[in-house]
Design a protein around this motif. Structure first.
Motif, PDB file in Angstrom:
ATOM      1  N   VAL A 104      30.203  36.066  43.551  1.00  0.00           N
ATOM      2  CA  VAL A 104      30.647  37.431  43.828  1.00  0.00           C
ATOM      3  C   VAL A 104      32.074  37.431  44.374  1.00  0.00           C
ATOM      4  O   VAL A 104      32.915  38.253  43.963  1.00  0.00           O
ATOM      5  N   CYS A 105      32.365  36.516  45.305  1.00  0.00           N
ATOM      6  CA  CYS A 105      33.723  36.430  45.867  1.00  0.00           C
ATOM      7  C   CYS A 105      34.749  36.149  44.775  1.00  0.00           C
ATOM      8  O   CYS A 105      35.827  36.757  44.738  1.00  0.00           O
ATOM      9  N   LEU A 106      34.424  35.231  43.870  1.00  0.00           N
ATOM     10  CA  LEU A 106      35.345  34.884  42.788  1.00  0.00           C
ATOM     11  C   LEU A 106      35.561  36.075  41.848  1.00  0.00           C
ATOM     12  O   LEU A 106      36.685  36.320  41.394  1.00  0.00           O
ATOM     13  N   ALA A 107      34.492  36.816  41.568  1.00  0.00           N
ATOM     14  CA  ALA A 107      34.623  37.984  40.697  1.00  0.00           C
ATOM     15  C   ALA A 107      35.546  39.028  41.322  1.00  0.00           C
ATOM     16  O   ALA A 107      36.381  39.633  40.630  1.00  0.00           O
ATOM     17  N   TRP A 108      35.425  39.236  42.633  1.00  0.00           N
ATOM     18  CA  TRP A 108      36.282  40.216  43.291  1.00  0.00           C
ATOM     19  C   TRP A 108      37.712  39.706  43.477  1.00  0.00           C
ATOM     20  O   TRP A 108      38.666  40.498  43.454  1.00  0.00           O
ATOM     21  N   ALA A 129      33.537  32.572  38.233  1.00  0.00           N
ATOM     22  CA  ALA A 129      32.423  33.448  38.619  1.00  0.00           C
ATOM     23  C   ALA A 129      31.327  33.426  37.564  1.00  0.00           C
ATOM     24  O   ALA A 129      30.131  33.310  37.886  1.00  0.00           O
ATOM     25  N   LEU A 130      31.715  33.520  36.302  1.00  0.00           N
ATOM     26  CA  LEU A 130      30.729  33.531  35.222  1.00  0.00           C
ATOM     27  C   LEU A 130      30.037  32.186  35.090  1.00  0.00           C
ATOM     28  O   LEU A 130      28.856  32.120  34.715  1.00  0.00           O
ATOM     29  N   ARG A 131      30.744  31.114  35.388  1.00  0.00           N
ATOM     30  CA  ARG A 131      30.136  29.785  35.314  1.00  0.00           C
ATOM     31  C   ARG A 131      29.099  29.576  36.420  1.00  0.00           C
ATOM     32  O   ARG A 131      28.059  28.948  36.208  1.00  0.00           O
ATOM     33  N   ARG A 143      31.045  42.554  37.536  1.00  0.00           N
ATOM     34  CA  ARG A 143      32.435  42.674  37.995  1.00  0.00           C
ATOM     35  C   ARG A 143      33.344  41.731  37.206  1.00  0.00           C
ATOM     36  O   ARG A 143      34.445  42.135  36.791  1.00  0.00           O
ATOM     37  N   ALA A 144      32.927  40.504  36.972  1.00  0.00           N
ATOM     38  CA  ALA A 144      33.766  39.556  36.230  1.00  0.00           C
ATOM     39  C   ALA A 144      33.996  40.043  34.801  1.00  0.00           C
ATOM     40  O   ALA A 144      35.124  40.005  34.284  1.00  0.00           O
ATOM     41  N   CYS A 145      32.938  40.523  34.145  1.00  0.00           N
ATOM     42  CA  CYS A 145      33.078  41.030  32.776  1.00  0.00           C
ATOM     43  C   CYS A 145      33.978  42.251  32.734  1.00  0.00           C
ATOM     44  O   CYS A 145      34.784  42.412  31.801  1.00  0.00           O
ATOM     45  N   LEU A 146      33.858  43.114  33.728  1.00  0.00           N
ATOM     46  CA  LEU A 146      34.699  44.311  33.776  1.00  0.00           C
ATOM     47  C   LEU A 146      36.172  43.939  33.895  1.00  0.00           C
ATOM     48  O   LEU A 146      37.032  44.532  33.223  1.00  0.00           O
TER      49      LEU A 146
END
Length: 371
Positions: A104-108, A129-131, A143-146
């Motif tokens: 979550v932190c990486l996605a943000w 994040a996806l990994r 969030r990462a995909c967005l």
């Protein structure tokens, strides 16, 4: 906001038997409240968590509380000053070996990279994040995909963005995260609005009318969704977006009403880097309504608002719109000067778009579908 996710979190907190896990869930609830625009409520709920953490330090709780603190900070001020707290949360998640929180932190962080135009960071953080995120870790994946979708869209490749938007919506819908769906719809509408404004300045009239209608439809759909679910996180941004789309529809008086009512709030919420292009739009409205003195005043203010942190496309749009303003006001020399600067910055922007696609493709093109 009518959020299924919030109801699920409340139920999980009530059923939690472990005090640490209960506070981790409470911190996640704080983050959601902030994302839903309920910042004061989120800040109030965060305070007792911070006090308990001070009395009974715990690595897992510290990670979740740091992330919640970053979310409250970011949604209080969209300028992105929460990065330091978010990086602290990531460091704590690594120390505590909380992989879901790391994701979550990486996605943000990827989201903040996008806001600041740091595309290498977007690719690095979103891919990490996806990994790390499990297939059903919807908050990190949505969030990462967005962010990947918005990056491709900003680079002019909606064809590549569409699958990522679809995955972001799918993950957000799976856990009832109306806040992320709202953000997705708003960002799609904002990017369509940018395309419509670009067409109005740089393209032929036929294309302008087509994309202007698409932008207005997207903005209205976004607003209707927020009205239906009670979303408030984008309350400051929505009227500005609608004003921009009304300008592309030549509805200048209506646009001015919204600009005048919400301009100050938008700047105070961290949209200062957009001030130049917004003021240029206001100048165009004034010029179209034959308010020459006010148009010149806003044109000068638009130039004064040009800053190093402004995106190339916003600078190009500012100069392009000002060229139109001065042409309408009969100042051919100023119109020519701004027109030349508009073309220079637009050419630089198209080069940057190609670079963004290259950066994103280097990381994501080999992925067989974003999910």
């Amino acid at each position: 906001m009518n959020s299924r996710l919030l109801a699920c979190l409340d139920a999980a907190i009530a059923q939690a038997v472990d005090a640490v896990e209960a506070d981790v869930l409470r911190a996640e609830r704080v983050s959601l409240l902030a994302r839903e625009g309920r910042v004061a409520e989120a800040r109030s709920a965060l305070a007792p968590l911070q006090r308990r953490l001070h009395l009974r330090p715990n690595a897992a709780t510290a990670t979740a509380v740091a992330l919640a603190d970053a979310m409250v900070d970011y949604f209080s001020d969209l300028s992105g000053q929460a990065r330091a707290k978010l990086q602290q949360a990531l460091s704590l998640s690594l120390s505590a070996n909380r992989v879901p929180l790391q994701a979550v932190c990486l996605a943000w962080l990827a989201h903040l990279d996008y806001v600041h135009g740091e595309m290498e960071g977007v690719a690095q953080h979103a891919s990490q994040a996806l990994r790390l995120a499990a297939p059903d870790h919807h908050s990190a994946r949505s969030r990462a995909c967005l962010v990947v979708a918005m990056s491709y869209h900003h680079a002019g490749r909606l064809d590549r963005a569409q699958a990522w938007y679809a995955q972001a919506r799918q993950h957000a819908s799976a856990e009832g995260d109306a806040a992320t769906i709202s953000a997705l719809m708003h960002n799609m509408a904002a990017l369509r609005s940018d395309q419509a404004r670009t067409a109005a300045v740089f393209a032929d009239d036929a294309k302008h009318q087509d994309v202007a209608l698409q932008a207005l439809t997207a903005a209205e759909s976004s607003g209707h969704f927020d009205d239906r679910v009670g979303g408030t996180a984008l309350a400051v941004l929505r009227p500005i977006l609608r004003a921009q789309t009304l300008v592309t529809q030549s509805r200048y008086a209506e646009a001015l009403v919204l600009f005048e009512a919400h301009f100050g709030d938008a700047l105070a919420t961290g949209l200062g880097r957009l001030e130049c292009s917004l003021r240029a739009d206001v100048a165009w409205c004034r010029a179209q309504l034959r308010q020459s003195a006010l148009a010149q005043e806003q044109a000068k203010a638009a130039v004064a608002a040009l800053r190093p942190e402004c995106d190339l496309d916003d600078v190009a749009l500012t100069h392009g719109r000002l060229a139109q303003v001065y042409r309408l006001l009969g100042d051919a020399e100023s119109a020519e000067q701004h027109g030349r600067k508009a073309q220079e910055h637009w050419q630089r922007h198209t080069v940057e778009q190609a670079r963004i696609v290259s950066v994103m493709d280097a990381t994501f093109a080999k992925v067989s579908g974003p999910g």
